[in-house]
Design an enzyme around this catalytic site. Structure first.
Site, PDB file in Angstrom:
ATOM      1  N   TYR A  64      41.866 106.504  94.028  1.00 19.15           N
ATOM      2  CA  TYR A  64      42.329 105.167  94.431  1.00 19.15           C
ATOM      3  C   TYR A  64      43.826 105.178  94.736  1.00 19.15           C
ATOM      4  CZ  TYR A  64      37.895 103.149  92.930  1.00 19.15           C
ATOM      5  OH  TYR A  64      36.576 102.839  92.815  1.00 19.15           O
ATOM      6  N   LYS A 103      32.935 102.804  59.718  1.00 24.57           N
ATOM      7  CA  LYS A 103      32.876 101.667  60.648  1.00 24.57           C
ATOM      8  C   LYS A 103      33.085 102.120  62.096  1.00 24.57           C
ATOM      9  CE  LYS A 103      37.751 100.721  59.776  1.00 24.57           C
ATOM     10  NZ  LYS A 103      38.671 100.097  58.825  1.00 24.57           N
ATOM     11  N   MET A 149      36.342 104.671  87.060  1.00 18.94           N
ATOM     12  CA  MET A 149      35.503 104.215  85.948  1.00 18.94           C
ATOM     13  C   MET A 149      34.658 105.351  85.367  1.00 18.94           C
ATOM     14  SD  MET A 149      32.837 101.025  85.801  1.00 18.94           S
ATOM     15  CE  MET A 149      33.954  99.849  86.495  1.00 18.94           C
ATOM     16  N   ARG A 173      46.486  89.782  54.929  1.00 15.32           N
ATOM     17  CA  ARG A 173      45.527  89.809  56.026  1.00 15.32           C
ATOM     18  C   ARG A 173      44.218  89.190  55.534  1.00 15.32           C
ATOM     19  NH1 ARG A 173      43.397  95.556  58.504  1.00 15.32           N
ATOM     20  NH2 ARG A 173      42.397  95.690  56.466  1.00 15.32           N
TER      21      ARG A 173
HETATM   22  C1  LIG Z   1      39.419 101.003  58.047  1.00 16.41           C
HETATM   23  C2  LIG Z   1      39.718 100.785  56.633  1.00 16.41           C
HETATM   24  C3  LIG Z   1      39.992 101.883  55.771  1.00 16.41           C
HETATM   25  C4  LIG Z   1      40.147 103.299  56.252  1.00 16.41           C
HETATM   26  O1  LIG Z   1      41.472 103.552  56.640  1.00 16.41           O
HETATM   27  P1  LIG Z   1      41.945 105.010  57.090  1.00 16.41           P
HETATM   28  O2  LIG Z   1      43.378 104.848  57.400  1.00 16.41           O
HETATM   29  O3  LIG Z   1      41.140 105.361  58.303  1.00 16.41           O
HETATM   30  O4  LIG Z   1      41.656 105.930  55.964  1.00 16.41           O
HETATM   31  C5  LIG Z   1      40.135 101.615  54.418  1.00 16.41           C
HETATM   32  N1  LIG Z   1      40.039 100.354  53.949  1.00 16.41           N
HETATM   33  C6  LIG Z   1      39.813  99.279  54.749  1.00 16.41           C
HETATM   34  C7  LIG Z   1      39.744  97.940  54.144  1.00 16.41           C
HETATM   35  C8  LIG Z   1      39.658  99.465  56.109  1.00 16.41           C
HETATM   36  O5  LIG Z   1      39.443  98.405  56.898  1.00 16.41           O
END
Ligand SMILES: *Cc1c(COP(=O)(O)O)cnc(C)c1O
Length: 336
Positions: free
Chosen positions: A245, A33, A291, A118
């Site tokens: 700056y 992701k 920036m 969550r």
């Molecule tokens: C991001 C995520 C992971 C990965 O976690 P890491 O600590 O980077 O290994 C695993 N499961 C879910 C549901 C996540 O959102």
């Protein structure tokens, strides 16, 4: 031009160690992701696929489409149901109400709330969820949970493991699917480091593949990403002159300084000139970051800004995940 170099040997080392600990390539779901935690999702996905991992997880359908050519299975973790889901992907069910909207025939993994509160389906909703999924023609092909404190030494992990065990039994009982058709997974990177025996599960690994261990580094992971910046100008900052700056850094004596082509617009957290923050190549950053530039003691044409994201994480009181994931997708990336 500033760029991110990805160390191929390090990435392959990490994948090998992770797969060995998990019990095989087929037991690993790589979490890619957010642009593969800022590493560059196309490069990372291609390399992971060449290595032989066939299962990935991402945030949403846009991310899933970016990597669909590389993997046999892709799990979408944070999908908002539309009724137009693709048969190519597997969708996490984060809320029981999703079951009323997801398209007939969609493959799903139940997220199970085992303590984190969550996302997910509660243990006492599983029977109802399985029945609803069946009525709506959804295909329950797995379930997972997420540990709320896998990276801390606490009993939560054991409580959640027990709860998930109960959840698995309920799903096997009520989903109508045989055990062979169900995929279970719960361990993230920190969890992977913790377990000694994995039962019949897959692991869902993010940060470890990029070389960041959460415990004792028994896996001997190696950092994959390093960030470089190139010099766009240099000068002598005379005693009494300030740079950038507000002139936040003021030279005590004449010194050779340089300005590099990277700044908070490229996703670095903004250094405001307070406290001492050094580049990975050793030079001190001087004054407030702009920036698109920062100034530093002259370190030559090219400096290494980040090699270990934890140094920046510590300075900014955050975690390495945030430092990595914020790196702009516009920075050029390549494997070396
Ligand atoms: C991001 C995520 C992971 C990965 O976690 P890491 O600590 O980077 O290994 C695993 N499961 C879910 C549901 C996540 O959102």
């Amino acid at each position: 031009m500033s760029e991110i170099l990805l160390n191929r040997a390090a990435y392959i080392n990490n994948l090998s160690k992770i797969c060995a600990k998990a019990g095989g390539k087929e037991r690993v779901i790589l979490v890619l992701k957010d642009n593969a935690y800022g590493h560059g999702v196309d490069l990372i996905a291609c390399e992971a696929a060449k290595f032989g991992v066939e299962f990935a997880a991402v945030k949403n359908e846009t991310e899933a489409r970016q990597i669909e050519k590389y993997f046999k299975q892709i799990l979408i973790l944070s999908h908002l149901p539309t009724g137009k889901e693709s048969e190519k992907f597997i969708y996490a069910v984060n809320d029981i109400s999703n079951l009323n909207i997801l398209k007939h025939g969609t493959r799903v993994h139940f997220a199970i709330d085992t303590l984190m509160h969550r996302n997910g389906i509660a243990i006492d909703e599983i029977e109802f969820a399985c029945k609803t999924a069946c009525q709506r023609g959804l295909r329950v092909c797995g379930a997972y949970t997420h540990f709320r404190s896998a990276d801390e030494v606490s009993s939560d992990y054991f409580v959640q493991r027990e709860n998930f065990k109960t959840a698995k039994e309920l799903i096997m009982k009520f989903s109508g699917e045989s055990k062979e058709n169900l995929t279970f997974h719960s361990h993230n990177s920190a969890g992977l480091e913790r377990f000694s025996k994995l039962d019949d599960e897959l692991v869902r690994v993010g940060i470890a593949q990029y070389g960041y261990a959460q415990f004792d580094d028994s896996l001997k992971l190696e950092r994959v990403l390093s960030l470089y910046a190139d010099r766009i100008s240099s000068r002598v900052l005379k005693a009494g002159q300030g740079v950038g700056y507000g002139g936040k850094f003021c030279a005590k004596e004449d010194m050779q300084i340089a300005t590099y082509d990277l700044g908070y617009g490229d996703g670095l957290l903004r250094y405001d000139g307070v406290g001492e923050l050094n580049l990975a190549s050793g030079e001190r950053i001087l004054g407030k970051m702009s920036m698109d530039n920062f100034s530093a003691q002259n370190g030559g044409e090219r400096v290494c800004v980040i090699k270990d994201a934890r140094i920046w994480a510590k300075f900014f009181d955050t975690i390495e995940y945030e430092i990595l994931v914020k790196l702009s997708p516009n920075i050029n990336r390549r494997f070396v």
